[in-house]
Design a protein around this motif. Structure first.
Motif, PDB file in Angstrom:
ATOM      1  N   LEU A 137       0.617  -1.310   0.052  1.00 17.69           N
ATOM      2  CA  LEU A 137      -0.105  -0.090  -0.089  1.00 17.69           C
ATOM      3  C   LEU A 137       0.846   1.302  -0.007  1.00 17.69           C
ATOM      4  CD1 LEU A 137      -2.645   1.582   0.113  1.00 17.69           C
ATOM      5  CD2 LEU A 137      -2.697   1.219   2.651  1.00 17.69           C
ATOM      6  N   PHE A 138       1.972   1.332   0.911  1.00 14.72           N
ATOM      7  CA  PHE A 138       2.843   2.497   1.049  1.00 14.72           C
ATOM      8  C   PHE A 138       3.480   2.865  -0.395  1.00 14.72           C
ATOM      9  CE2 PHE A 138       3.474   1.926   5.789  1.00 14.72           C
ATOM     10  CZ  PHE A 138       2.336   2.724   5.865  1.00 14.72           C
ATOM     11  N   LEU A 139       3.906   1.451  -0.996  1.00  8.91           N
ATOM     12  CA  LEU A 139       4.570   1.720  -2.454  1.00  8.91           C
ATOM     13  C   LEU A 139       3.502   2.247  -3.339  1.00  8.91           C
ATOM     14  CD1 LEU A 139       6.750   1.253  -4.467  1.00  8.91           C
ATOM     15  CD2 LEU A 139       6.018  -1.124  -4.567  1.00  8.91           C
ATOM     16  N   LEU A 140       2.262   1.589  -3.199  1.00 11.38           N
ATOM     17  CA  LEU A 140       1.134   2.444  -4.336  1.00 11.38           C
ATOM     18  C   LEU A 140       1.195   3.737  -4.226  1.00 11.38           C
ATOM     19  CD1 LEU A 140      -1.046   2.195  -6.354  1.00 11.38           C
ATOM     20  CD2 LEU A 140      -2.499   1.180  -4.342  1.00 11.38           C
ATOM     21  N   ILE A 141       1.024   4.287  -2.848  1.00  9.19           N
ATOM     22  CA  ILE A 141       1.008   5.525  -2.484  1.00  9.19           C
ATOM     23  C   ILE A 141       1.995   6.552  -2.990  1.00  9.19           C
ATOM     24  CG2 ILE A 141       0.558   7.201  -0.519  1.00  9.19           C
ATOM     25  CD1 ILE A 141      -0.810   5.428   1.016  1.00  9.19           C
ATOM     26  N   GLU A 142       3.030   5.791  -2.806  1.00 13.86           N
ATOM     27  CA  GLU A 142       4.443   6.565  -3.217  1.00 13.86           C
ATOM     28  C   GLU A 142       4.422   6.878  -4.819  1.00 13.86           C
ATOM     29  OE1 GLU A 142       7.181   8.859  -3.121  1.00 13.86           O
ATOM     30  OE2 GLU A 142       6.899   8.003  -1.346  1.00 13.86           O
ATOM     31  N   ARG A 143       3.860   5.565  -5.503  1.00  9.13           N
ATOM     32  CA  ARG A 143       3.990   5.926  -6.867  1.00  9.13           C
ATOM     33  C   ARG A 143       3.019   6.971  -7.529  1.00  9.13           C
ATOM     34  NH1 ARG A 143       4.195  -0.631  -8.294  1.00  9.13           N
ATOM     35  NH2 ARG A 143       6.564  -0.742  -8.584  1.00  9.13           N
ATOM     36  N   THR A 144       1.849   7.073  -6.750  1.00  5.13           N
ATOM     37  CA  THR A 144       0.748   7.742  -6.931  1.00  5.13           C
ATOM     38  C   THR A 144       1.204   9.282  -6.845  1.00  5.13           C
ATOM     39  OG1 THR A 144      -0.922   6.382  -6.594  1.00  5.13           O
ATOM     40  CG2 THR A 144      -1.518   8.504  -6.693  1.00  5.13           C
ATOM     41  N   LEU A 145       1.675   9.505  -5.688  1.00  5.90           N
ATOM     42  CA  LEU A 145       2.091  10.779  -5.143  1.00  5.90           C
ATOM     43  C   LEU A 145       3.294  11.467  -5.985  1.00  5.90           C
ATOM     44  CD1 LEU A 145       2.270  10.611  -1.513  1.00  5.90           C
ATOM     45  CD2 LEU A 145       0.719  11.946  -2.544  1.00  5.90           C
ATOM     46  N   HIS A 146       4.264  10.536  -6.612  1.00  4.09           N
ATOM     47  CA  HIS A 146       5.389  10.665  -7.400  1.00  4.09           C
ATOM     48  C   HIS A 146       4.852  11.173  -8.856  1.00  4.09           C
ATOM     49  CE1 HIS A 146       9.510  10.978  -8.828  1.00  4.09           C
ATOM     50  NE2 HIS A 146       9.285   9.988  -9.748  1.00  4.09           N
ATOM     51  N   ALA A 147       3.718  10.588  -9.302  1.00  6.13           N
ATOM     52  CA  ALA A 147       3.235  11.014 -10.711  1.00  6.13           C
ATOM     53  C   ALA A 147       2.722  12.035 -10.724  1.00  6.13           C
ATOM     54  CB  ALA A 147       2.232   9.748 -10.775  1.00  6.13           C
ATOM     55  N   MET A 148       2.180  12.792  -9.371  1.00  6.34           N
ATOM     56  CA  MET A 148       1.562  14.073  -9.528  1.00  6.34           C
ATOM     57  C   MET A 148       2.609  15.059  -9.516  1.00  6.34           C
ATOM     58  SD  MET A 148      -0.943  13.621  -5.890  1.00  6.34           S
ATOM     59  CE  MET A 148      -1.234  15.465  -5.833  1.00  6.34           C
ATOM     60  N   ALA A 154      17.423  10.980  -3.129  1.00  6.24           N
ATOM     61  CA  ALA A 154      17.579   9.902  -2.220  1.00  6.24           C
ATOM     62  C   ALA A 154      19.113   9.990  -1.539  1.00  6.24           C
ATOM     63  CB  ALA A 154      17.875   8.677  -2.991  1.00  6.24           C
ATOM     64  N   CYS A 155      19.050   9.784  -0.252  1.00  2.76           N
ATOM     65  CA  CYS A 155      20.005  10.022   0.591  1.00  2.76           C
ATOM     66  C   CYS A 155      21.274   8.924   0.420  1.00  2.76           C
ATOM     67  CB  CYS A 155      19.818  10.322   2.048  1.00  2.76           C
ATOM     68  SG  CYS A 155      19.124   8.705   2.917  1.00  2.76           S
ATOM     69  N   ARG A 161      18.452   3.775  -6.300  1.00  6.13           N
ATOM     70  CA  ARG A 161      18.121   2.488  -6.888  1.00  6.13           C
ATOM     71  C   ARG A 161      16.747   2.250  -6.969  1.00  6.13           C
ATOM     72  NH1 ARG A 161      23.221   0.551  -4.959  1.00  6.13           N
ATOM     73  NH2 ARG A 161      25.114   1.033  -6.461  1.00  6.13           N
ATOM     74  N   TYR A 162      16.352   2.139  -5.610  1.00  4.71           N
ATOM     75  CA  TYR A 162      14.905   1.625  -5.448  1.00  4.71           C
ATOM     76  C   TYR A 162      13.886   2.771  -6.116  1.00  4.71           C
ATOM     77  CZ  TYR A 162      15.463  -2.247  -2.223  1.00  4.71           C
ATOM     78  OH  TYR A 162      15.675  -3.535  -1.769  1.00  4.71           O
ATOM     79  N   ALA A 163      14.420   3.883  -6.068  1.00  2.00           N
ATOM     80  CA  ALA A 163      13.464   5.048  -6.579  1.00  2.00           C
ATOM     81  C   ALA A 163      13.513   4.943  -7.989  1.00  2.00           C
ATOM     82  CB  ALA A 163      14.077   6.510  -6.129  1.00  2.00           C
ATOM     83  N   ARG A 164      14.428   4.676  -8.677  1.00  2.00           N
ATOM     84  CA  ARG A 164      14.377   4.658 -10.300  1.00  2.00           C
ATOM     85  C   ARG A 164      13.816   3.230 -10.719  1.00  2.00           C
ATOM     86  NH1 ARG A 164      17.487   8.058 -12.922  1.00  2.00           N
ATOM     87  NH2 ARG A 164      17.770   6.504 -14.493  1.00  2.00           N
ATOM     88  N   MET A 165      13.968   2.236  -9.812  1.00  2.19           N
ATOM     89  CA  MET A 165      13.392   0.860 -10.245  1.00  2.19           C
ATOM     90  C   MET A 165      11.819   0.849 -10.062  1.00  2.19           C
ATOM     91  SD  MET A 165      14.651  -2.767  -8.832  1.00  2.19           S
ATOM     92  CE  MET A 165      14.140  -2.387  -7.233  1.00  2.19           C
ATOM     93  N   LEU A 166      11.214   1.567  -8.887  1.00  4.05           N
ATOM     94  CA  LEU A 166      10.253   1.309  -8.378  1.00  4.05           C
ATOM     95  C   LEU A 166       9.053   2.516  -8.730  1.00  4.05           C
ATOM     96  CD1 LEU A 166      10.717  -0.249  -5.018  1.00  4.05           C
ATOM     97  CD2 LEU A 166      10.126  -1.459  -7.267  1.00  4.05           C
ATOM     98  N   LEU A 167       9.403   3.713  -9.276  1.00  3.73           N
ATOM     99  CA  LEU A 167       8.794   4.664  -9.711  1.00  3.73           C
ATOM    100  C   LEU A 167       8.693   4.847 -11.125  1.00  3.73           C
ATOM    101  CD1 LEU A 167       9.998   7.094  -6.610  1.00  3.73           C
ATOM    102  CD2 LEU A 167       8.309   5.538  -6.668  1.00  3.73           C
ATOM    103  N   SER A 168       7.412   5.674 -11.389  1.00  8.52           N
ATOM    104  CA  SER A 168       7.089   5.635 -12.809  1.00  8.52           C
ATOM    105  C   SER A 168       7.848   6.981 -13.711  1.00  8.52           C
ATOM    106  CB  SER A 168       5.578   6.133 -12.757  1.00  8.52           C
ATOM    107  OG  SER A 168       5.223   7.297 -12.012  1.00  8.52           O
ATOM    108  N   PRO A 170      11.491   7.816 -13.235  1.00  4.71           N
ATOM    109  CA  PRO A 170      13.070   7.598 -12.561  1.00  4.71           C
ATOM    110  C   PRO A 170      13.739   8.949 -13.009  1.00  4.71           C
ATOM    111  CG  PRO A 170      12.677   5.946 -14.688  1.00  4.71           C
ATOM    112  CD  PRO A 170      11.220   6.520 -14.091  1.00  4.71           C
ATOM    113  N   GLN A 171      13.426   9.684 -14.132  1.00  6.44           N
ATOM    114  CA  GLN A 171      14.140  10.750 -14.426  1.00  6.44           C
ATOM    115  C   GLN A 171      14.027  11.997 -13.315  1.00  6.44           C
ATOM    116  OE1 GLN A 171      11.548   9.677 -16.136  1.00  6.44           O
ATOM    117  NE2 GLN A 171      10.224  11.310 -16.698  1.00  6.44           N
ATOM    118  N   ARG A 172      12.939  12.035 -12.535  1.00  8.73           N
ATOM    119  CA  ARG A 172      12.748  12.948 -11.630  1.00  8.73           C
ATOM    120  C   ARG A 172      13.504  12.418 -10.344  1.00  8.73           C
ATOM    121  NH1 ARG A 172       8.027  13.814 -10.313  1.00  8.73           N
ATOM    122  NH2 ARG A 172       6.700  12.503 -11.736  1.00  8.73           N
TER     123      ARG A 172
END
Length: 387
Positions: A137-148, A154-155, A161-168, A170-172
């Motif tokens: 659920l948290f991953l789904l929420i993160e993907r939705t918010l990132h799409a906005m 990342a720190c 790598r997780y951000a680039r791999m899992l989010l829609s 990755p260039q952002r």
């Protein structure tokens, strides 16, 4: 160019507090108008302590945000919307999961998504204290918010790598590793030979830090009279009673940063058995202090330690004990790894580098916004980013 920067965080304690203070103070010293909007939790220092930590030019205001998802989020969103509308910032920098959720909704409504940055300091969907269903659920929420909209910084390399791999988008995403004020650490990291080898850790006593693992390690090491285990930090009384064995672990209680850094100089081995991390400040500080470290092989820890060079990464409790004992029994190995750790940290985790990296990201986000106002300014910003 003087900018108005608003930092928003639900969590203002531990590593998040360290990073916000470091960045906000640097920005204020550089002439930026800096505001910190934060909530107050159990781990938030007293107002008098925060006043000492922050540059007096940094303005702070409280916007209550709850960690748990609930109806109160609507009032928090409304308050945050009003604060951001009032400030009209050039950059909105979000820290921690809840602030990132509310902040990205508020900035989308205000048309500020293009100049919004989110520093996760550890994604919520990577936490080990939630069920697999909640993590999804948290991953789904993160993907939705990132799409906005908005830009994720990342720190650690693993978090990036997780951000680039899992989010829609990755260039952002970008990477700016955590840092510490290295001028607080001396160049001389040699340690006098002592009768006792001091094995320490530094953290709040919470589930995330797996204090029972440190206690179990201390219990096994207690049979050797030349070993002393110390936990620098504090926590809720219930957590301490549940997970810390006071007979084998010395608990310092809350300790100020300067005092902690002096204490690290009197230790020999740093152990961090966390279940999850973003990029732990405590581990960076220990390495900068010249301590060889033994840490769990997880996101964040593996981005700080060079396995076999500055310390060891342990995949389980047996390895945690094995590597710690190896360092206890070999003073020359401790000295060699400690020296390598200090050199590595001093070369890589400088707070000036962190500040310069964020200056570049802020300006890249701002340059399209200001391009139609001042071509000369746009050219100047582009030149600065390319340096």
């Amino acid at each position: 160019m003087r900018q108005k920067i608003v930092h928003v965080t639900e969590a203002l304690g531990g590593g998040v507090l360290h990073c916000v203070v470091l960045l906000a103070n640097r920005q204020a010293a550089a002439g930026d108008d800096v505001v910190v909007l934060h909530s107050v939790r159990k781990d938030t220092p007293l107002n008098a302590t925060l006043n000492k930590l922050f540059d007096p030019r940094v303005r702070r205001r409280v916007v209550e945000m709850q960690t748990a998802i609930g109806v109160r989020d609507l009032s928090s969103l409304g308050r945050l919307f009003v604060e951001l509308f009032r400030e009209r910032p050039d950059i909105v920098h979000l820290h921690s999961s809840k602030a990132a959720a509310l902040g990205r909704i508020a900035t989308r409504l205000l048309g500020l998504s293009g100049c919004t940055i989110y520093s996760p300091h550890g994604f919520a969907f990577l936490k080990e204290d939630t069920s697999a269903l909640k993590a999804k659920l948290f991953l789904l929420i993160e993907r939705t918010l990132h799409a906005m909209g908005g830009h994720i910084v990342a720190c650690s390399k693993s978090e990036w790598r997780y951000a680039r791999m899992l989010l829609s988008n990755p260039q952002r995403t970008s990477l700016v590793e955590n840092a510490v004020k290295l001028d607080d650490f001396g160049a001389d990291t040699t340690r006098q030979t002592r009768e006792q080898v001091v094995v320490c850790t530094s953290a709040r006593v919470t589930y995330q830090k797996a204090p029972w693992r440190f206690t179990q390690l201390a219990q096994r090491l207690a049979r050797a009279s030349n070993v002393r285990a110390v936990w620098y930090g504090d926590g809720e009384a219930e957590a301490i009673d549940r997970w810390i064995d006071r007979e084998v672990v010395e608990l310092s209680g809350w300790i100020a940063a300067p005092e902690l850094r002096r204490a690290l100089q009197q230790c020999d081995i740093f152990v961090l058995p966390s279940l999850w991390e973003g990029m732990p400040i405590a581990l960076i500080e220990a390495q900068a202090a010249g301590l060889p470290a033994v840490a769990s092989r997880i996101v964040g820890n593996r981005d700080v330690i060079v396995h076999g060079v500055t310390g060891f990464l342990a995949s389980n409790d047996a390895e945690l004990e094995h590597y710690t004992r190896r360092l206890i029994d070999d003073p020359q190995l401790r000295e060699r790894m400690g020296t390598a750790a200090a050199k590595h940290a001093l070369a890589r985790f400088d707070d000036a580098r962190l500040f310069r990296s964020y200056v570049g990201i802020y300006r890249r986000l701002l340059s399209p916004v200001h391009a139609h106002h001042s071509p000369a300014l746009t050219r100047a910003l582009s030149t600065e980013v390319l340096k």
